[in-house]
Design a protein around this motif. Sequence first.
Motif, PDB file in Angstrom:
ATOM      1  N   ILE A  98      49.249  31.389  22.049  1.00 65.16           N
ATOM      2  CA  ILE A  98      49.331  32.378  23.161  1.00 65.16           C
ATOM      3  C   ILE A  98      49.187  33.762  22.219  1.00 65.16           C
ATOM      4  O   ILE A  98      48.445  34.580  22.609  1.00 65.16           O
ATOM      5  CB  ILE A  98      50.641  32.444  24.015  1.00 65.16           C
ATOM      6  N   ASP A  99      49.974  33.996  21.353  1.00 66.43           N
ATOM      7  CA  ASP A  99      49.977  35.252  20.305  1.00 66.43           C
ATOM      8  C   ASP A  99      48.489  35.497  19.537  1.00 66.43           C
ATOM      9  O   ASP A  99      48.067  36.489  19.828  1.00 66.43           O
ATOM     10  CB  ASP A  99      51.267  35.132  19.488  1.00 66.43           C
ATOM     11  N   ALA A 100      48.109  34.401  19.148  1.00 62.64           N
ATOM     12  CA  ALA A 100      46.966  34.379  18.457  1.00 62.64           C
ATOM     13  C   ALA A 100      45.762  34.643  19.411  1.00 62.64           C
ATOM     14  O   ALA A 100      44.815  35.721  19.118  1.00 62.64           O
ATOM     15  CB  ALA A 100      46.497  33.062  17.623  1.00 62.64           C
ATOM     16  N   THR A 101      45.667  34.082  20.634  1.00 59.78           N
ATOM     17  CA  THR A 101      44.682  34.230  21.717  1.00 59.78           C
ATOM     18  C   THR A 101      44.708  35.864  22.011  1.00 59.78           C
ATOM     19  O   THR A 101      44.007  36.673  22.179  1.00 59.78           O
ATOM     20  CB  THR A 101      44.814  33.356  23.001  1.00 59.78           C
ATOM     21  N   TYR A 102      46.083  36.478  22.320  1.00 55.55           N
ATOM     22  CA  TYR A 102      46.290  37.876  22.519  1.00 55.55           C
ATOM     23  C   TYR A 102      45.434  38.608  21.538  1.00 55.55           C
ATOM     24  O   TYR A 102      44.966  39.497  21.790  1.00 55.55           O
ATOM     25  CB  TYR A 102      47.846  38.010  22.815  1.00 55.55           C
ATOM     26  N   ASN A 103      45.841  38.422  20.108  1.00 58.27           N
ATOM     27  CA  ASN A 103      45.427  39.171  19.040  1.00 58.27           C
ATOM     28  C   ASN A 103      43.818  39.366  19.121  1.00 58.27           C
ATOM     29  O   ASN A 103      43.257  40.286  18.925  1.00 58.27           O
ATOM     30  CB  ASN A 103      45.972  38.902  17.860  1.00 58.27           C
ATOM     31  N   ILE A 154      35.013  32.067  18.785  1.00 55.81           N
ATOM     32  CA  ILE A 154      36.422  32.805  19.422  1.00 55.81           C
ATOM     33  C   ILE A 154      37.439  31.520  19.095  1.00 55.81           C
ATOM     34  O   ILE A 154      38.586  31.930  18.609  1.00 55.81           O
ATOM     35  CB  ILE A 154      36.464  33.317  20.803  1.00 55.81           C
ATOM     36  N   ALA A 155      37.128  30.510  19.566  1.00 55.32           N
ATOM     37  CA  ALA A 155      38.249  29.281  19.348  1.00 55.32           C
ATOM     38  C   ALA A 155      38.600  29.010  17.939  1.00 55.32           C
ATOM     39  O   ALA A 155      39.784  28.791  17.655  1.00 55.32           O
ATOM     40  CB  ALA A 155      37.646  28.192  20.101  1.00 55.32           C
ATOM     41  N   ASN A 156      37.527  29.017  17.223  1.00 53.43           N
ATOM     42  CA  ASN A 156      37.732  28.813  15.699  1.00 53.43           C
ATOM     43  C   ASN A 156      38.625  30.078  15.190  1.00 53.43           C
ATOM     44  O   ASN A 156      39.359  29.492  14.412  1.00 53.43           O
ATOM     45  CB  ASN A 156      36.420  28.872  14.898  1.00 53.43           C
ATOM     46  N   ILE A 157      38.587  31.314  15.536  1.00 53.16           N
ATOM     47  CA  ILE A 157      39.236  32.411  14.899  1.00 53.16           C
ATOM     48  C   ILE A 157      40.804  32.322  15.600  1.00 53.16           C
ATOM     49  O   ILE A 157      41.658  32.407  15.083  1.00 53.16           O
ATOM     50  CB  ILE A 157      38.528  33.570  15.221  1.00 53.16           C
ATOM     51  N   ILE A 158      40.770  32.038  16.950  1.00 53.48           N
ATOM     52  CA  ILE A 158      42.317  31.598  17.381  1.00 53.48           C
ATOM     53  C   ILE A 158      42.979  30.833  16.778  1.00 53.48           C
ATOM     54  O   ILE A 158      43.927  30.737  16.212  1.00 53.48           O
ATOM     55  CB  ILE A 158      42.196  31.392  18.819  1.00 53.48           C
ATOM     56  N   SER A 159      42.234  29.729  16.514  1.00 55.40           N
ATOM     57  CA  SER A 159      42.961  28.375  15.732  1.00 55.40           C
ATOM     58  C   SER A 159      43.258  28.906  14.139  1.00 55.40           C
ATOM     59  O   SER A 159      44.334  28.382  13.608  1.00 55.40           O
ATOM     60  CB  SER A 159      42.011  27.332  15.629  1.00 55.40           C
ATOM     61  N   GLY A 160      42.218  29.553  13.460  1.00 51.23           N
ATOM     62  CA  GLY A 160      42.684  29.933  12.278  1.00 51.23           C
ATOM     63  C   GLY A 160      43.830  30.691  12.138  1.00 51.23           C
ATOM     64  O   GLY A 160      44.628  30.739  11.216  1.00 51.23           O
ATOM     65  N   ASN A 161      43.912  31.808  13.124  1.00 51.55           N
ATOM     66  CA  ASN A 161      45.131  32.652  13.302  1.00 51.55           C
ATOM     67  C   ASN A 161      46.476  31.845  13.448  1.00 51.55           C
ATOM     68  O   ASN A 161      47.244  32.193  12.988  1.00 51.55           O
ATOM     69  CB  ASN A 161      44.988  33.652  14.213  1.00 51.55           C
ATOM     70  N   VAL A 162      46.221  30.837  14.299  1.00 53.93           N
ATOM     71  CA  VAL A 162      47.535  29.948  14.577  1.00 53.93           C
ATOM     72  C   VAL A 162      47.992  29.264  13.260  1.00 53.93           C
ATOM     73  O   VAL A 162      49.198  29.250  12.731  1.00 53.93           O
ATOM     74  CB  VAL A 162      47.171  29.062  15.641  1.00 53.93           C
TER      75      VAL A 162
END
Length: 148
Positions: free
Chosen positions: A10-15, A89-97
């Motif tokens: 959730i936090d990574a998606t928000y960011n 977008i999904a890749n960036i969110i997952s990488g941030n997680v």
Amino acid sequence: MLDKLYKAFIDATYNVFNLMLNISEISDHPLDEFSCDNGIDIVVEIVGELQGKVIYKFPVDTSLNIVNIMSGMEFDEVDVFVISAVSEIANIISGNVITALSDNELRYDILPPVQGTSDDDKEYEIKTGGCIITPIGEVCLDLRLNRA
């Protein structure tokens, strides 16, 4: 652990939505199951001490809105460019997680995103999901993991 993983997504998606799309108004609600028949499923596999996948479910309207903002151009149908953009977008969110959880004792990584379906018969010990609501539409997450 389940709450920590869910919160990290959730936090990574928000960011990512805030930085890349200039969207800061998001909310979430946990889901046991989400059906998005008219959308794009992007699967990012997780490997290492946690194994499984996260499935991002982008409804068509949300996908088009994301790409319109990212590119500054109007898209009215899903094509290869739209799929590529929401995959990124999904890749960036997952990488941030993975980065956010890197101080944890577990070691894991992600594989490149692929367009796919969320159907499989495998049992997962960690299974949760949620829907993120934004002014441009919803994005739903389906996390399915096992300890290695």
